[in-house]
Design a protein around this motif. Structure first.
Motif, PDB file in Angstrom:
ATOM      1  N   SER A   1     -18.163  36.418  77.225  1.00 32.65           N
ATOM      2  CA  SER A   1     -17.081  35.466  76.630  1.00 32.65           C
ATOM      3  C   SER A   1     -17.754  34.460  76.143  1.00 32.65           C
ATOM      4  O   SER A   1     -18.358  34.287  75.011  1.00 32.65           O
ATOM      5  CB  SER A   1     -16.351  35.621  77.978  1.00 32.65           C
TER       6      SER A   1
ATOM      7  N   GLU B   1     -18.144  41.172  75.813  1.00 34.75           N
ATOM      8  CA  GLU B   1     -16.828  40.780  75.649  1.00 34.75           C
ATOM      9  C   GLU B   1     -16.742  39.344  74.940  1.00 34.75           C
ATOM     10  O   GLU B   1     -16.217  38.596  75.303  1.00 34.75           O
ATOM     11  CB  GLU B   1     -15.882  40.551  77.062  1.00 34.75           C
TER      12      GLU B   1
ATOM     13  N   ASN C   1     -16.865  37.488  70.796  1.00 29.77           N
ATOM     14  CA  ASN C   1     -16.643  37.578  69.213  1.00 29.77           C
ATOM     15  C   ASN C   1     -16.846  36.222  68.329  1.00 29.77           C
ATOM     16  O   ASN C   1     -17.574  35.340  69.173  1.00 29.77           O
ATOM     17  CB  ASN C   1     -15.467  38.053  68.831  1.00 29.77           C
TER      18      ASN C   1
ATOM     19  N   ASN D   1     -11.802  32.948  68.651  1.00 32.08           N
ATOM     20  CA  ASN D   1     -10.368  32.754  68.306  1.00 32.08           C
ATOM     21  C   ASN D   1      -9.655  32.175  69.474  1.00 32.08           C
ATOM     22  O   ASN D   1     -10.225  31.857  70.464  1.00 32.08           O
ATOM     23  CB  ASN D   1     -10.007  34.545  68.325  1.00 32.08           C
TER      24      ASN D   1
ATOM     25  N   TYR E   1     -18.020  46.129  75.046  1.00 35.22           N
ATOM     26  CA  TYR E   1     -16.616  45.989  75.175  1.00 35.22           C
ATOM     27  C   TYR E   1     -15.933  46.665  76.397  1.00 35.22           C
ATOM     28  O   TYR E   1     -16.654  47.836  76.735  1.00 35.22           O
ATOM     29  CB  TYR E   1     -15.660  46.206  73.911  1.00 35.22           C
TER      30      TYR E   1
ATOM     31  N   PHE F   1      -9.890  42.032  73.375  1.00 37.43           N
ATOM     32  CA  PHE F   1      -9.878  42.228  71.997  1.00 37.43           C
ATOM     33  C   PHE F   1      -9.331  43.486  71.683  1.00 37.43           C
ATOM     34  O   PHE F   1      -9.415  44.664  72.467  1.00 37.43           O
ATOM     35  CB  PHE F   1     -11.441  42.279  71.747  1.00 37.43           C
ATOM     36  N   THR F   2      -8.577  43.440  70.582  1.00 36.41           N
ATOM     37  CA  THR F   2      -8.040  44.708  69.960  1.00 36.41           C
ATOM     38  C   THR F   2      -8.897  45.624  69.386  1.00 36.41           C
ATOM     39  O   THR F   2     -10.185  45.147  69.045  1.00 36.41           O
ATOM     40  CB  THR F   2      -6.876  44.473  69.062  1.00 36.41           C
TER      41      THR F   2
ATOM     42  N   GLN G   1     -10.208  44.052  66.220  1.00 38.43           N
ATOM     43  CA  GLN G   1     -10.984  43.013  66.416  1.00 38.43           C
ATOM     44  C   GLN G   1     -12.358  43.306  66.694  1.00 38.43           C
ATOM     45  O   GLN G   1     -13.354  42.959  66.080  1.00 38.43           O
ATOM     46  CB  GLN G   1     -10.486  41.806  67.306  1.00 38.43           C
ATOM     47  N   LYS G   2     -12.744  44.297  67.456  1.00 38.45           N
ATOM     48  CA  LYS G   2     -13.949  44.792  67.725  1.00 38.45           C
ATOM     49  C   LYS G   2     -14.728  45.353  66.566  1.00 38.45           C
ATOM     50  O   LYS G   2     -15.682  45.335  66.383  1.00 38.45           O
ATOM     51  CB  LYS G   2     -13.618  45.911  69.000  1.00 38.45           C
TER      52      LYS G   2
ATOM     53  N   PHE H   1     -15.690  42.848  64.008  1.00 40.62           N
ATOM     54  CA  PHE H   1     -16.708  42.002  64.559  1.00 40.62           C
ATOM     55  C   PHE H   1     -18.057  43.000  64.409  1.00 40.62           C
ATOM     56  O   PHE H   1     -19.365  42.570  63.943  1.00 40.62           O
ATOM     57  CB  PHE H   1     -16.605  41.568  65.826  1.00 40.62           C
TER      58      PHE H   1
ATOM     59  N   HIS I   1     -12.108  42.369  81.053  1.00 38.41           N
ATOM     60  CA  HIS I   1     -12.968  41.453  80.470  1.00 38.41           C
ATOM     61  C   HIS I   1     -14.216  40.912  81.149  1.00 38.41           C
ATOM     62  O   HIS I   1     -15.137  40.515  80.651  1.00 38.41           O
ATOM     63  CB  HIS I   1     -12.053  40.091  80.104  1.00 38.41           C
TER      64      HIS I   1
END
Length: 264
Positions: free
Chosen positions: A98, A122, A124, A127, A212, A218-219, A222-223, A226, A243
């Motif tokens: 994270s 988890e 990115n 955001n 993930y 994350f959607t 998004q995954k 990235f 998460h």
């Protein structure tokens, strides 16, 4: 696998606390997430034996300085670099969860010679909104501290894996139990983690594993974006995991982590 605790004073007078699990090089350095501590990753460290593992309490967390003046991304990166340089004479495998994944990403981008492999659980590019951060701060401020006992804390926070980790890590003081973080520091920290850092992410050449959870934050879009914008990225997906998959999907987490770190 013996564990020793160390403390390092960095340039702005902040103390960074970390544990070293003795073993073979290259070392594995692990960074926890927001409102966590290195203690969460003790089972991971032991499962990686016979590798040397270093667990860092990032500033504002755990046994490191609780209320640092500087919560910039530059400060967090600098702390990790100082620990790596103090504990390893060769590139390390850097793992982050994270917020810790965001820190690890920036370390790999700014100091590529220090990082052999990179693992992001988890994580990115960054955001989140100001409203999200304010709500997070309100949640932590809502804790009725001090807790009179760990049982009282469990009744208040719940008994999920993350709540259990918080309860186990509470600091004992004369008047009760307190979290090892300050809510205002967390909000300041996450507000800058939220700034997208695509340039840094796209510059990383170290082999990278993006992990993930199907119940993570994350959607799928998004995954996919990235991973697709990374240079040398493998993706792993954990099932029936949150998460905080290192806590509630431990065996899956260790399997993919070990597999990546030992790949030739």
């Amino acid at each position: 696998m013996s564990e020793t605790r160390h403390a390092l004073t960095v340039g702005d007078g902040i103390t960074i606390s970390y544990s070293v699990f003795n073993g073979t090089d290259p070392a594995v350095v692990i960074l926890h997430g927001l409102a966590g501590s290195s203690r969460e990753f003790t089972p991971t460290a032991r499962a990686l034996s016979p590798r040397k593992v270093i667990l860092i309490d990032q500033r504002g967390h755990g046994l490191s300085t609780r209320v640092p003046a500087d919560t910039s991304r530059t400060a967090f990166v600098g702390d990790v670099v100082r620990v790596i340089e103090a504990e390893s004479s060769q590139p390390v495998d850097l793992v982050g969860h994270s917020m810790g994944a965001h820190t690890a990403m920036l370390v790999a981008a700014a100091h590529p010679a220090l990082v052999r492999r990179l693992v992001l659980l988890e994580g990115n590019e960054g955001n989140g909104s100001a409203e999200d951060h304010a709500a997070l701060g309100d949640y932590f401020l809502s804790w009725e501290v001090p807790f009179s006992s760990r049982e009282n804390a469990r009744e208040s926070l719940g008994d999920g894996p993350l709540a259990q980790a918080w309860v186990a890590d509470l600091e004992e003081r004369e008047d009760g139990l307190y979290p090892r973080f300050d809510a205002d520091v967390l909000v300041r920290t996450i507000s800058v983690v939220a700034v997208p850092r695509w340039m840094e992410w796209e510059s990383i050449t170290a082999p990278t594993l993006a992990v993930y959870a199907d119940g993570g934050m994350f959607t799928e879009n998004q995954k996919a974006e990235f991973v697709g914008r990374g240079r040398n990225v493998t993706r792993a997906d954990l099932t029936e995991a949150s998460h905080d998959a290192h806590l509630d999907a431990f065996e899956q987490w260790i399997t993919v982590l070990r597999g990546f770190l030992t790949a030739t």
